[in-house]
Design an enzyme around this catalytic site. Structure first.
Site, mmCIF file in Angstrom:
data_model
loop_
_atom_site.group_PDB
_atom_site.id
_atom_site.type_symbol
_atom_site.label_atom_id
_atom_site.label_comp_id
_atom_site.label_asym_id
_atom_site.label_seq_id
_atom_site.Cartn_x
_atom_site.Cartn_y
_atom_site.Cartn_z
ATOM 1 C CB SER A 71 -7.833 3.700 2.910
ATOM 2 O OG SER A 71 -7.106 3.149 3.996
ATOM 3 C CB SER A 72 -5.919 -1.591 2.033
ATOM 4 O OG SER A 72 -5.606 -1.164 3.333
ATOM 5 C CB ILE B 10 -7.651 3.576 11.371
ATOM 6 C CG1 ILE B 10 -7.520 4.113 12.789
ATOM 7 C CG2 ILE B 10 -8.544 4.501 10.564
ATOM 8 C CD1 ILE B 10 -6.839 5.454 12.911
ATOM 9 N N GLY B 11 -10.366 1.764 10.454
ATOM 10 C CA GLY B 11 -11.839 1.684 10.516
ATOM 11 C C GLY B 11 -12.373 0.823 9.391
ATOM 12 N N GLY B 12 -11.682 -0.297 9.121
ATOM 13 C CA GLY B 12 -12.179 -1.218 8.093
ATOM 14 C C GLY B 12 -11.370 -1.235 6.811
ATOM 15 C CB SER B 13 -8.455 0.737 5.689
ATOM 16 O OG SER B 13 -9.034 1.979 5.465
ATOM 17 C CE LYS C 192 -3.764 2.019 2.774
ATOM 18 N NZ LYS C 192 -4.758 1.797 3.826
#
Ligand SMILES: CCCCCC/C=C\CCCCCCCC(=O)NCCO
Length: 591
Positions: free
Chosen positions: A226-227, A247-250, A151
Protein backbone atom coordinates in the site's frame (compact mmCIF):
# COMPACT_ATOMS: atom_id res chain seq x y z
CA UNK A 1 -44.45 -22.88 7.98
CA UNK A 2 -45.87 -21.17 4.90
CA UNK A 3 -49.37 -21.89 6.16
CA UNK A 4 -48.53 -20.15 9.46
CA UNK A 5 -47.38 -17.00 7.58
CA UNK A 6 -50.56 -17.05 5.51
CA UNK A 7 -52.59 -17.05 8.75
CA UNK A 8 -50.65 -14.10 10.14
CA UNK A 9 -51.10 -12.13 6.88
CA UNK A 10 -54.82 -12.91 6.76
CA UNK A 11 -55.19 -11.82 10.42
CA UNK A 12 -53.34 -8.58 9.68
CA UNK A 13 -55.59 -7.77 6.68
CA UNK A 14 -58.67 -8.53 8.79
CA UNK A 15 -57.41 -6.26 11.58
CA UNK A 16 -56.70 -3.38 9.18
CA UNK A 17 -60.17 -3.71 7.64
CA UNK A 18 -61.75 -3.57 11.07
CA UNK A 19 -59.56 -0.60 12.20
CA UNK A 20 -59.12 1.60 9.12
CA UNK A 21 -57.67 4.57 11.08
CA UNK A 22 -55.04 2.48 12.87
CA UNK A 23 -54.33 0.84 9.51
CA UNK A 24 -53.63 4.10 7.77
CA UNK A 25 -51.42 5.26 10.68
CA UNK A 26 -49.35 2.06 10.43
CA UNK A 27 -49.05 2.32 6.65
CA UNK A 28 -48.08 6.01 6.86
CA UNK A 29 -45.43 5.27 9.50
CA UNK A 30 -43.97 2.42 7.44
CA UNK A 31 -43.96 4.63 4.33
CA UNK A 32 -42.33 7.48 6.25
CA UNK A 33 -39.72 5.05 7.60
CA UNK A 34 -38.84 3.81 4.12
CA UNK A 35 -38.84 7.33 2.69
CA UNK A 36 -36.68 8.50 5.60
CA UNK A 37 -34.17 5.76 4.88
CA UNK A 38 -34.04 6.63 1.18
CA UNK A 39 -33.66 10.35 1.95
CA UNK A 40 -30.96 9.60 4.51
CA UNK A 41 -29.11 7.38 2.02
CA UNK A 42 -29.04 10.12 -0.62
CA UNK A 43 -28.26 12.76 1.99
CA UNK A 44 -25.24 10.79 3.27
CA UNK A 45 -24.13 10.18 -0.30
CA UNK A 46 -24.43 13.86 -1.11
CA UNK A 47 -22.53 14.84 2.06
CA UNK A 48 -19.79 12.28 1.41
CA UNK A 49 -19.38 13.39 -2.20
CA UNK A 50 -19.19 17.01 -1.06
CA UNK A 51 -16.71 16.15 1.68
CA UNK A 52 -14.52 14.37 -0.86
CA UNK A 53 -14.82 17.20 -3.39
CA UNK A 54 -13.92 19.84 -0.77
CA UNK A 55 -10.89 17.80 0.29
CA UNK A 56 -9.77 17.37 -3.32
CA UNK A 57 -10.23 21.10 -3.94
CA UNK A 58 -7.99 21.85 -0.97
CA UNK A 59 -5.33 19.47 -2.30
CA UNK A 60 -5.63 21.03 -5.75
CA UNK A 61 -5.22 24.55 -4.38
CA UNK A 62 -2.03 23.43 -2.66
CA UNK A 63 -0.82 21.79 -5.87
CA UNK A 64 -1.62 24.85 -7.96
CA UNK A 65 0.24 27.13 -5.61
CA UNK A 66 3.39 25.00 -5.75
CA UNK A 67 3.09 24.55 -9.53
CA UNK A 68 2.98 28.35 -9.97
CA UNK A 69 5.92 28.73 -7.62
CA UNK A 70 8.14 26.37 -9.60
CA UNK A 71 6.95 27.34 -13.09
CA UNK A 72 10.13 29.25 -13.80
CA UNK A 73 12.55 26.62 -12.54
CA UNK A 74 14.64 25.54 -15.51
CA UNK A 75 17.47 23.47 -14.05
CA UNK A 76 15.39 20.81 -12.27
CA UNK A 77 16.69 18.08 -14.58
CA UNK A 78 20.28 18.69 -13.60
CA UNK A 79 19.46 18.70 -9.90
CA UNK A 80 17.19 15.67 -9.69
CA UNK A 81 19.60 13.50 -11.66
CA UNK A 82 22.47 14.08 -9.24
CA UNK A 83 23.51 11.12 -7.12
CA UNK A 84 22.77 11.50 -3.42
CA UNK A 85 26.49 11.99 -2.80
CA UNK A 86 26.71 14.84 -5.35
CA UNK A 87 23.54 16.41 -4.04
CA UNK A 88 24.72 16.38 -0.44
CA UNK A 89 28.09 17.82 -1.45
CA UNK A 90 26.41 20.62 -3.38
CA UNK A 91 24.10 21.36 -0.43
CA UNK A 92 26.95 21.25 2.07
CA UNK A 93 29.37 23.48 0.15
CA UNK A 94 26.64 25.94 -0.80
CA UNK A 95 26.72 25.29 -4.58
CA UNK A 96 23.02 24.56 -4.27
CA UNK A 97 20.59 26.00 -1.74
CA UNK A 98 17.93 23.90 -0.02
CA UNK A 99 15.30 26.02 -1.75
CA UNK A 100 16.76 25.34 -5.20
CA UNK A 101 16.83 21.62 -4.54
CA UNK A 102 13.32 21.66 -3.13
CA UNK A 103 11.93 23.54 -6.12
CA UNK A 104 13.62 21.16 -8.56
CA UNK A 105 12.06 18.15 -6.84
CA UNK A 106 8.67 19.85 -6.49
CA UNK A 107 8.70 20.49 -10.22
CA UNK A 108 9.76 16.95 -11.01
CA UNK A 109 7.25 15.39 -8.60
CA UNK A 110 4.41 17.40 -10.14
CA UNK A 111 5.55 16.33 -13.61
CA UNK A 112 5.61 12.65 -12.57
CA UNK A 113 2.26 12.77 -10.79
CA UNK A 114 0.57 14.39 -13.79
CA UNK A 115 1.10 11.09 -15.60
CA UNK A 116 0.67 8.51 -12.85
CA UNK A 117 -1.22 10.29 -10.04
CA UNK A 118 1.09 9.29 -7.21
CA UNK A 119 1.03 12.52 -5.14
CA UNK A 120 -2.03 13.48 -3.10
CA UNK A 121 -0.79 17.02 -2.34
CA UNK A 122 2.34 19.04 -1.64
CA UNK A 123 3.29 19.78 1.98
CA UNK A 124 2.82 23.49 2.50
CA UNK A 125 5.57 24.42 4.93
CA UNK A 126 8.32 22.84 2.78
CA UNK A 127 9.48 26.23 1.40
CA UNK A 128 9.59 27.76 4.88
CA UNK A 129 11.73 24.86 6.07
CA UNK A 130 14.08 25.21 3.10
CA UNK A 131 14.44 28.97 3.62
CA UNK A 132 15.08 28.42 7.30
CA UNK A 133 17.82 25.87 6.52
CA UNK A 134 19.41 28.20 4.00
CA UNK A 135 19.47 31.04 6.51
CA UNK A 136 20.74 28.95 9.39
CA UNK A 137 24.40 28.86 10.38
CA UNK A 138 24.06 25.54 12.18
CA UNK A 139 26.26 22.55 11.34
CA UNK A 140 24.83 20.72 8.33
CA UNK A 141 23.10 17.53 9.36
CA UNK A 142 22.70 14.10 7.72
CA UNK A 143 19.74 15.02 5.51
CA UNK A 144 20.36 18.75 5.20
CA UNK A 145 18.11 20.10 2.45
CA UNK A 146 17.06 16.69 1.11
CA UNK A 147 13.37 16.54 0.08
CA UNK A 148 11.57 13.48 1.45
CA UNK A 149 8.13 12.22 0.37
CA UNK A 150 5.65 10.86 2.92
CA UNK A 151 2.91 8.21 2.64
CA UNK A 152 -0.54 9.65 3.27
CA UNK A 153 -1.17 7.67 6.48
CA UNK A 154 1.66 9.40 8.35
CA UNK A 155 0.72 12.31 10.60
CA UNK A 156 1.69 15.80 9.52
CA UNK A 157 0.43 18.61 11.76
CA UNK A 158 -2.49 20.32 10.06
CA UNK A 159 -3.26 17.48 7.63
CA UNK A 160 -5.66 14.54 7.80
CA UNK A 161 -4.67 10.92 7.20
CA UNK A 162 -7.52 9.28 5.32
CA UNK A 163 -6.30 6.05 3.74
CA UNK A 164 -8.64 7.13 0.96
CA UNK A 165 -11.70 6.78 3.22
CA UNK A 166 -14.30 9.54 3.45
CA UNK A 167 -14.91 8.86 7.13
CA UNK A 168 -11.39 10.07 7.99
CA UNK A 169 -11.50 13.29 5.98
CA UNK A 170 -10.97 16.18 8.37
CA UNK A 171 -9.32 14.11 11.14
CA UNK A 172 -6.56 16.67 11.39
CA UNK A 173 -3.32 15.69 13.16
CA UNK A 174 -2.15 18.18 15.78
CA UNK A 175 1.47 17.11 15.64
CA UNK A 176 3.93 15.46 13.27
CA UNK A 177 4.61 11.74 13.57
CA UNK A 178 7.76 11.09 15.62
CA UNK A 179 9.54 9.83 12.52
CA UNK A 180 8.80 13.07 10.71
CA UNK A 181 10.15 15.07 13.63
CA UNK A 182 13.32 12.96 13.53
CA UNK A 183 13.74 13.58 9.80
CA UNK A 184 13.20 17.31 10.20
CA UNK A 185 15.76 17.35 13.02
CA UNK A 186 18.19 15.94 10.48
CA UNK A 187 17.47 18.76 8.06
CA UNK A 188 15.15 16.80 5.74
CA UNK A 189 12.32 18.63 4.00
CA UNK A 190 9.07 16.63 3.84
CA UNK A 191 7.66 17.90 0.54
CA UNK A 192 4.97 15.65 -0.95
CA UNK A 193 2.27 13.36 0.42
CA UNK A 194 1.73 10.20 -1.58
CA UNK A 195 -1.27 8.11 -2.50
CA UNK A 196 -2.47 4.85 -0.94
CA UNK A 197 -5.12 2.23 -1.67
CA UNK A 198 -8.39 2.61 0.22
CA UNK A 199 -7.93 0.95 3.68
CA UNK A 200 -4.28 0.12 2.83
CA UNK A 201 -5.07 -3.61 2.69
CA UNK A 202 -4.36 -3.93 -1.00
CA UNK A 203 -1.57 -4.29 -3.54
CA UNK A 204 -3.28 -2.00 -6.01
CA UNK A 205 -3.81 1.69 -5.51
CA UNK A 206 -7.16 3.19 -6.04
CA UNK A 207 -9.43 5.17 -3.76
CA UNK A 208 -12.46 7.38 -4.39
CA UNK A 209 -10.78 10.40 -2.82
CA UNK A 210 -7.49 10.69 -4.68
CA UNK A 211 -8.04 8.23 -7.54
CA UNK A 212 -5.80 5.59 -9.08
CA UNK A 213 -2.00 5.51 -9.13
CA UNK A 214 -0.21 3.89 -12.07
CA UNK A 215 3.12 2.12 -12.31
CA UNK A 216 5.80 4.49 -13.68
CA UNK A 217 7.46 1.59 -15.52
CA UNK A 218 4.28 0.39 -17.23
CA UNK A 219 0.95 2.13 -16.80
CA UNK A 220 -1.07 -1.05 -17.30
CA UNK A 221 0.57 -2.73 -14.30
CA UNK A 222 -0.05 -2.09 -10.65
CA UNK A 223 2.64 -0.13 -8.78
CA UNK A 224 1.93 -2.38 -5.77
CA UNK A 225 0.55 -1.35 -2.41
CA UNK A 226 0.00 0.00 0.00
CA UNK A 227 2.97 2.41 -0.04
CA UNK A 228 2.04 2.86 -3.66
CA UNK A 229 2.50 6.57 -4.18
CA UNK A 230 5.94 6.35 -2.59
CA UNK A 231 7.02 3.49 -4.86
CA UNK A 232 5.61 5.21 -7.92
CA UNK A 233 6.94 8.71 -7.17
CA UNK A 234 10.43 7.47 -6.30
CA UNK A 235 10.44 4.92 -9.15
CA UNK A 236 9.27 7.66 -11.53
CA UNK A 237 12.13 9.96 -10.47
CA UNK A 238 10.08 12.56 -8.55
CA UNK A 239 11.63 11.88 -5.13
CA UNK A 240 14.92 10.44 -3.90
CA UNK A 241 13.58 8.92 -0.72
CA UNK A 242 10.42 8.57 1.31
CA UNK A 243 8.58 6.85 4.12
CA UNK A 244 6.01 4.07 3.76
CA UNK A 245 4.47 1.38 5.96
CA UNK A 246 4.15 -2.42 5.86
CA UNK A 247 1.98 -5.02 7.57
CA UNK A 248 1.97 -7.55 4.75
CA UNK A 249 4.41 -6.38 2.08
CA UNK A 250 3.35 -2.75 1.67
CA UNK A 251 6.89 -1.42 1.55
CA UNK A 252 8.42 -4.34 -0.33
CA UNK A 253 5.84 -4.99 -3.03
CA UNK A 254 5.73 -1.40 -4.37
CA UNK A 255 9.53 -1.29 -4.16
CA UNK A 256 9.71 -4.49 -6.19
CA UNK A 257 7.12 -3.39 -8.76
CA UNK A 258 8.57 0.12 -9.18
CA UNK A 259 12.24 -0.91 -9.23
CA UNK A 260 13.44 0.79 -6.03
CA UNK A 261 14.98 -0.07 -2.63
CA UNK A 262 13.34 -0.44 0.77
CA UNK A 263 13.86 -1.84 4.23
CA UNK A 264 11.01 -3.22 6.32
CA UNK A 265 12.34 -3.02 9.88
CA UNK A 266 11.69 -5.14 12.96
CA UNK A 267 8.37 -4.11 14.62
CA UNK A 268 9.59 -1.70 17.23
CA UNK A 269 12.91 -0.55 15.80
CA UNK A 270 11.24 2.55 14.31
CA UNK A 271 8.66 4.64 16.16
CA UNK A 272 5.13 4.16 14.89
CA UNK A 273 3.72 7.12 16.79
CA UNK A 274 1.62 9.12 14.37
CA UNK A 275 1.05 6.29 11.89
CA UNK A 276 -2.59 5.80 10.96
CA UNK A 277 -3.55 2.12 10.79
CA UNK A 278 -6.73 0.13 11.19
CA UNK A 279 -4.96 -2.70 12.98
CA UNK A 280 -4.12 -0.64 16.07
CA UNK A 281 -4.97 -2.74 19.09
CA UNK A 282 -4.19 -6.00 17.32
CA UNK A 283 -0.87 -6.60 19.03
CA UNK A 284 -0.12 -9.89 17.28
CA UNK A 285 0.30 -8.23 13.88
CA UNK A 286 1.88 -4.81 13.88
CA UNK A 287 2.50 -2.53 10.92
CA UNK A 288 5.85 -0.79 10.67
CA UNK A 289 7.07 2.42 9.12
CA UNK A 290 10.12 2.15 6.90
CA UNK A 291 12.38 3.91 4.40
CA UNK A 292 12.12 3.65 0.60
CA UNK A 293 14.69 5.09 -1.83
CA UNK A 294 15.71 5.20 -5.47
CA UNK A 295 19.19 3.73 -4.76
CA UNK A 296 21.04 1.93 -2.02
CA UNK A 297 23.11 4.90 -0.80
CA UNK A 298 19.98 7.00 -0.30
CA UNK A 299 18.30 4.15 1.58
CA UNK A 300 21.31 3.80 3.85
CA UNK A 301 21.46 7.52 4.55
CA UNK A 302 17.75 7.68 5.36
CA UNK A 303 17.95 4.63 7.65
CA UNK A 304 20.93 6.08 9.50
CA UNK A 305 19.04 9.33 10.05
CA UNK A 306 15.95 7.52 11.29
CA UNK A 307 17.84 5.29 13.73
CA UNK A 308 19.30 8.17 15.67
CA UNK A 309 19.10 8.90 19.41
CA UNK A 310 16.46 11.64 19.15
CA UNK A 311 13.91 9.01 18.14
CA UNK A 312 14.23 7.36 21.57
CA UNK A 313 13.87 10.69 23.31
CA UNK A 314 10.69 11.48 21.38
CA UNK A 315 9.30 7.96 21.75
CA UNK A 316 10.82 6.10 24.73
CA UNK A 317 8.76 3.01 23.84
CA UNK A 318 11.24 2.31 21.04
CA UNK A 319 14.27 0.29 22.22
CA UNK A 320 17.33 2.57 22.20
CA UNK A 321 19.29 0.92 19.41
CA UNK A 322 20.91 3.66 17.34
CA UNK A 323 22.36 2.73 13.95
CA UNK A 324 25.44 0.57 14.55
CA UNK A 325 27.84 1.78 11.89
CA UNK A 326 30.58 -0.68 12.99
CA UNK A 327 28.23 -3.61 12.40
CA UNK A 328 27.22 -2.20 9.02
CA UNK A 329 30.79 -1.59 7.89
CA UNK A 330 31.96 -5.15 8.58
CA UNK A 331 33.13 -7.03 5.50
CA UNK A 332 33.66 -10.57 6.85
CA UNK A 333 32.06 -13.35 4.77
CA UNK A 334 28.52 -14.27 5.73
CA UNK A 335 26.56 -17.49 5.57
CA UNK A 336 23.42 -16.71 3.62
CA UNK A 337 20.42 -18.99 3.02
CA UNK A 338 18.41 -18.82 -0.18
CA UNK A 339 15.20 -20.28 -1.62
CA UNK A 340 13.18 -19.76 -4.76
CA UNK A 341 10.08 -21.65 -3.63
CA UNK A 342 8.34 -21.40 -0.27
CA UNK A 343 5.93 -24.30 -0.75
CA UNK A 344 3.06 -22.03 -1.82
CA UNK A 345 3.27 -20.06 -5.07
CA UNK A 346 5.62 -21.28 -7.80
CA UNK A 347 7.80 -18.40 -8.83
CA UNK A 348 7.91 -17.59 -12.51
CA UNK A 349 11.28 -18.00 -14.30
CA UNK A 350 12.16 -14.26 -14.11
CA UNK A 351 11.66 -14.28 -10.34
CA UNK A 352 13.66 -17.49 -9.85
CA UNK A 353 16.44 -16.10 -12.01
CA UNK A 354 16.54 -12.90 -9.90
CA UNK A 355 17.30 -14.93 -6.75
CA UNK A 356 19.84 -17.11 -8.56
CA UNK A 357 21.62 -14.03 -9.91
CA UNK A 358 21.63 -12.49 -6.44
CA UNK A 359 23.09 -15.74 -5.10
CA UNK A 360 25.88 -15.71 -7.72
CA UNK A 361 26.58 -12.02 -7.02
CA UNK A 362 26.87 -12.60 -3.27
CA UNK A 363 29.10 -15.62 -3.82
CA UNK A 364 31.31 -13.47 -6.02
CA UNK A 365 31.60 -11.08 -3.03
CA UNK A 366 32.96 -13.96 -0.95
CA UNK A 367 29.81 -15.04 0.90
CA UNK A 368 28.68 -18.63 1.31
CA UNK A 369 25.13 -19.11 -0.02
CA UNK A 370 23.30 -22.33 0.98
CA UNK A 371 19.84 -23.67 0.38
CA UNK A 372 17.36 -22.86 3.19
CA UNK A 373 14.51 -25.32 2.92
CA UNK A 374 12.54 -24.60 6.10
CA UNK A 375 9.70 -22.62 4.46
CA UNK A 376 9.05 -25.46 1.99
CA UNK A 377 9.51 -28.24 4.54
CA UNK A 378 6.16 -29.79 5.56
CA UNK A 379 4.43 -26.64 4.35
CA UNK A 380 5.90 -24.66 7.26
CA UNK A 381 6.03 -21.27 5.49
CA UNK A 382 2.45 -21.76 4.35
CA UNK A 383 1.28 -22.64 7.87
CA UNK A 384 2.96 -19.58 9.37
CA UNK A 385 1.38 -17.26 6.82
CA UNK A 386 -2.01 -18.87 7.33
CA UNK A 387 -1.86 -18.16 11.06
CA UNK A 388 -0.68 -14.64 10.31
CA UNK A 389 -3.47 -13.71 7.91
CA UNK A 390 -6.11 -15.29 10.13
CA UNK A 391 -4.92 -13.19 13.06
CA UNK A 392 -4.60 -10.12 10.80
CA UNK A 393 -8.36 -10.11 10.15
CA UNK A 394 -9.86 -11.46 13.41
CA UNK A 395 -13.06 -9.44 12.94
CA UNK A 396 -13.55 -10.60 9.33
CA UNK A 397 -12.96 -6.95 8.34
CA UNK A 398 -16.15 -5.85 10.15
CA UNK A 399 -14.51 -2.64 11.40
CA UNK A 400 -13.51 -1.61 7.89
CA UNK A 401 -16.96 -2.42 6.53
CA UNK A 402 -18.47 -0.16 9.19
CA UNK A 403 -16.07 2.67 8.38
CA UNK A 404 -16.88 2.30 4.69
CA UNK A 405 -20.65 2.06 5.21
CA UNK A 406 -21.39 5.40 3.50
CA UNK A 407 -18.41 5.37 1.18
CA UNK A 408 -17.71 4.19 -2.34
CA UNK A 409 -15.68 0.99 -2.00
CA UNK A 410 -12.76 0.56 -4.37
CA UNK A 411 -12.80 -2.58 -6.48
CA UNK A 412 -9.41 -3.86 -5.29
CA UNK A 413 -10.68 -4.43 -1.75
CA UNK A 414 -14.32 -5.27 -2.33
CA UNK A 415 -13.60 -8.97 -2.86
CA UNK A 416 -11.95 -9.33 0.55
CA UNK A 417 -14.67 -7.23 2.22
CA UNK A 418 -17.37 -9.45 0.75
CA UNK A 419 -15.51 -12.60 1.73
CA UNK A 420 -15.76 -11.52 5.35
CA UNK A 421 -19.56 -11.39 5.03
CA UNK A 422 -20.08 -14.95 3.86
CA UNK A 423 -21.63 -17.20 6.51
CA UNK A 424 -18.93 -18.86 8.57
CA UNK A 425 -20.26 -22.35 7.78
CA UNK A 426 -19.93 -21.59 4.06
CA UNK A 427 -16.32 -20.44 4.45
CA UNK A 428 -15.52 -23.58 6.45
CA UNK A 429 -17.20 -25.81 3.86
CA UNK A 430 -15.38 -24.00 1.04
CA UNK A 431 -12.07 -24.40 2.87
CA UNK A 432 -12.68 -28.13 3.27
CA UNK A 433 -13.91 -28.87 -0.26
CA UNK A 434 -11.54 -26.56 -2.16
CA UNK A 435 -8.69 -27.86 0.02
CA UNK A 436 -8.67 -31.13 -1.97
CA UNK A 437 -7.75 -29.23 -5.11
CA UNK A 438 -6.28 -25.85 -4.19
CA UNK A 439 -4.69 -25.35 -0.77
CA UNK A 440 -3.99 -21.68 -1.37
CA UNK A 441 -7.54 -20.65 -2.24
CA UNK A 442 -8.86 -22.88 0.56
CA UNK A 443 -6.66 -21.09 3.09
CA UNK A 444 -8.15 -17.72 2.14
CA UNK A 445 -11.58 -19.04 3.12
CA UNK A 446 -9.98 -20.45 6.26
CA UNK A 447 -8.63 -17.02 7.22
CA UNK A 448 -11.99 -15.40 6.55
CA UNK A 449 -13.87 -17.25 9.31
CA UNK A 450 -12.76 -14.99 12.15
CA UNK A 451 -12.96 -16.42 15.69
CA UNK A 452 -15.94 -17.68 17.60
CA UNK A 453 -14.34 -17.20 21.00
CA UNK A 454 -11.46 -15.42 22.70
CA UNK A 455 -10.05 -18.83 23.48
CA UNK A 456 -9.92 -19.73 19.81
CA UNK A 457 -8.18 -16.44 19.02
CA UNK A 458 -5.59 -17.00 21.74
CA UNK A 459 -4.93 -20.50 20.41
CA UNK A 460 -4.26 -19.15 16.93
CA UNK A 461 -1.89 -16.47 18.25
CA UNK A 462 -0.14 -19.26 20.12
CA UNK A 463 0.18 -21.24 16.85
CA UNK A 464 1.77 -18.16 15.33
CA UNK A 465 4.16 -17.81 18.29
CA UNK A 466 5.14 -21.50 18.00
CA UNK A 467 5.75 -21.04 14.30
CA UNK A 468 8.01 -18.04 15.02
CA UNK A 469 10.04 -20.22 17.35
CA UNK A 470 10.32 -23.08 14.82
CA UNK A 471 11.42 -20.60 12.16
CA UNK A 472 14.07 -19.15 14.46
CA UNK A 473 15.31 -22.65 15.43
CA UNK A 474 15.63 -23.67 11.77
CA UNK A 475 17.56 -20.45 11.01
CA UNK A 476 19.90 -20.90 13.98
CA UNK A 477 20.40 -24.63 13.28
CA UNK A 478 21.74 -23.70 9.88
CA UNK A 479 23.89 -20.96 11.44
CA UNK A 480 22.59 -18.42 8.94
CA UNK A 481 23.41 -14.72 9.03
CA UNK A 482 20.88 -13.76 6.40
CA UNK A 483 18.47 -15.11 3.77
CA UNK A 484 17.69 -14.07 0.21
CA UNK A 485 14.41 -15.02 -1.50
CA UNK A 486 11.75 -13.73 -3.91
CA UNK A 487 9.60 -10.69 -3.11
CA UNK A 488 6.70 -11.85 -5.27
CA UNK A 489 6.15 -14.90 -7.48
CA UNK A 490 5.71 -12.94 -10.72
CA UNK A 491 6.37 -9.54 -12.29
CA UNK A 492 3.92 -6.79 -11.25
CA UNK A 493 0.42 -7.98 -12.23
CA UNK A 494 -1.81 -5.94 -14.49
CA UNK A 495 -4.24 -3.64 -12.69
CA UNK A 496 -7.34 -5.56 -13.70
CA UNK A 497 -6.11 -8.72 -11.95
CA UNK A 498 -4.24 -7.56 -8.90
CA UNK A 499 -7.31 -7.37 -6.64
CA UNK A 500 -7.84 -11.10 -7.17
CA UNK A 501 -4.33 -12.28 -6.34
CA UNK A 502 -3.54 -10.72 -2.95
CA UNK A 503 -2.40 -14.10 -1.48
CA UNK A 504 0.60 -13.81 -3.83
CA UNK A 505 1.97 -11.40 -1.23
CA UNK A 506 2.85 -14.50 0.79
CA UNK A 507 6.62 -14.30 0.11
CA UNK A 508 6.50 -11.01 2.04
CA UNK A 509 3.99 -12.09 4.72
CA UNK A 510 6.44 -14.62 6.11
CA UNK A 511 8.73 -11.88 7.42
CA UNK A 512 5.82 -9.97 8.92
CA UNK A 513 4.75 -13.21 10.56
CA UNK A 514 8.18 -13.86 12.11
CA UNK A 515 9.05 -10.16 12.52
CA UNK A 516 12.45 -10.11 10.76
CA UNK A 517 13.85 -7.06 8.96
CA UNK A 518 13.58 -7.55 5.20
CA UNK A 519 14.87 -5.28 2.46
CA UNK A 520 14.36 -5.22 -1.29
CA UNK A 521 17.06 -4.79 -3.93
CA UNK A 522 16.04 -4.50 -7.60
CA UNK A 523 18.12 -7.20 -9.26
CA UNK A 524 17.08 -7.69 -12.86
CA UNK A 525 14.46 -7.13 -15.54
CA UNK A 526 12.15 -9.60 -17.25
CA UNK A 527 13.75 -10.81 -20.49
CA UNK A 528 12.28 -12.35 -23.61
CA UNK A 529 13.92 -15.66 -22.62
CA UNK A 530 12.17 -15.49 -19.23
CA UNK A 531 8.84 -15.02 -20.96
CA UNK A 532 9.52 -17.83 -23.45
CA UNK A 533 10.18 -20.14 -20.50
CA UNK A 534 7.19 -18.86 -18.54
CA UNK A 535 4.82 -19.66 -21.37
CA UNK A 536 6.44 -23.00 -22.22
CA UNK A 537 4.58 -25.77 -20.30
CA UNK A 538 7.81 -27.79 -20.21
CA UNK A 539 9.25 -25.12 -17.91
CA UNK A 540 6.27 -23.68 -16.11
CA UNK A 541 2.79 -24.94 -15.48
CA UNK A 542 0.34 -23.00 -13.31
CA UNK A 543 -1.21 -25.28 -10.69
CA UNK A 544 -4.02 -23.23 -9.19
CA UNK A 545 -6.33 -20.33 -9.87
CA UNK A 546 -3.87 -17.73 -8.54
CA UNK A 547 -0.93 -19.02 -10.54
CA UNK A 548 -3.15 -19.00 -13.63
CA UNK A 549 -4.18 -15.39 -13.05
CA UNK A 550 -0.59 -14.33 -12.48
CA UNK A 551 0.51 -16.13 -15.63
CA UNK A 552 -2.15 -14.33 -17.61
CA UNK A 553 -0.97 -10.97 -16.36
CA UNK A 554 2.72 -11.70 -17.07
CA UNK A 555 2.13 -11.36 -20.83
CA UNK A 556 3.90 -8.26 -22.07
CA UNK A 557 6.00 -7.76 -18.94
CA UNK A 558 9.35 -7.74 -20.75
CA UNK A 559 11.68 -5.14 -19.24
CA UNK A 560 9.81 -5.00 -15.93
CA UNK A 561 11.92 -4.77 -12.77
CA UNK A 562 12.32 -7.80 -10.47
CA UNK A 563 13.73 -7.51 -6.97
CA UNK A 564 14.94 -9.87 -4.27
CA UNK A 565 14.32 -9.81 -0.51
CA UNK A 566 17.34 -9.71 1.83
CA UNK A 567 16.42 -10.78 5.36
CA UNK A 568 18.25 -10.81 8.71
CA UNK A 569 17.42 -11.73 12.30
CA UNK A 570 15.27 -9.29 14.36
CA UNK A 571 17.01 -6.01 15.25
CA UNK A 572 19.82 -6.74 12.77
CA UNK A 573 18.87 -4.06 10.26
CA UNK A 574 22.55 -3.16 9.86
CA UNK A 575 23.39 -6.72 8.79
CA UNK A 576 20.44 -6.72 6.42
CA UNK A 577 21.76 -3.50 4.86
CA UNK A 578 25.23 -5.06 4.61
CA UNK A 579 23.83 -7.86 2.47
CA UNK A 580 21.90 -5.33 0.39
CA UNK A 581 25.06 -3.23 0.02
CA UNK A 582 27.16 -6.18 -1.17
CA UNK A 583 24.47 -7.35 -3.53
CA UNK A 584 24.03 -3.86 -4.99
CA UNK A 585 27.77 -3.44 -5.34
CA UNK A 586 28.18 -6.80 -7.06
CA UNK A 587 25.38 -5.90 -9.44
CA UNK A 588 27.04 -2.54 -10.15
CA UNK A 589 24.04 -0.44 -9.09
CA UNK A 590 25.36 1.52 -6.14
CA UNK A 591 23.79 4.96 -6.56
C1 LIG B 1 -12.13 -11.62 5.89
C2 LIG B 1 -11.35 -11.60 4.68
C3 LIG B 1 -10.08 -12.36 4.72
C4 LIG B 1 -9.34 -12.11 3.52
C5 LIG B 1 -8.03 -12.78 3.45
C6 LIG B 1 -7.45 -12.36 2.17
C7 LIG B 1 -6.04 -12.60 2.00
C8 LIG B 1 -5.14 -11.67 1.96
C9 LIG B 1 -5.35 -10.25 2.19
C10 LIG B 1 -4.18 -9.66 2.91
C11 LIG B 1 -3.72 -8.44 2.24
C12 LIG B 1 -2.68 -7.81 3.07
C13 LIG B 1 -2.26 -6.52 2.47
C14 LIG B 1 -1.32 -5.81 3.40
C15 LIG B 1 -0.83 -4.59 2.82
C16 LIG B 1 0.03 -3.83 3.80
O1 LIG B 1 1.10 -4.24 4.17
N1 LIG B 1 -0.51 -2.69 4.31
C17 LIG B 1 0.24 -1.86 5.23
C18 LIG B 1 -0.58 -1.05 6.10
O2 LIG B 1 0.25 -0.17 6.84
Amino acid sequence: MLVAYEHVAADAVRFLRGHPRTGSVIISLAGAGILGKVVLYFWYRHCTNKKRQDRRDKAQTRTKRVAENVAEVTNSDLIVKKSIKELREALHNGKLSSLEVLKAFQKEALRVTKDINCVTEPIEDAEELAKHLDASKEVKRLLHGIPVSIKENIAIAGYDQTAGMAVHIGDIACEDAVLLQVLKDHGAIPFMRTNIPQTMLSYDCTNPLYGTTFNPLDWSRTPGGSSTGEGALIGGGGSIMGIGSDIGGSLRIPADFCGIFTLKPTWDRISRKGMMTHSRGNLSVRPVLGPMARDFDSLLLLTRAILSPNMYELDPLVPPLPFDIKEYEKTSPLRIGFYTYDGTFQCQPSNVRAVMEAKAALEAMGHEVVHFDFPTMMGEGFKGCKYYVHVLVPDRLAKLRKLLANDKVSSAISLNLKLGQLPVWLCKAAEFIIGFKDQMLASVFGAAVGFKSVEEYIDKVQDLEDFRQRFMDAWLDMALDAVICPVFPSPAPTRDLVGMVSPAGIYCWLFNAVNYPAGVVPVTQVTKEDLDKTFDPKHFQPRNVYEKLLLKSTKGSEGHSIGVQCVALPYKEELCLRVMRDLTQALGKRS
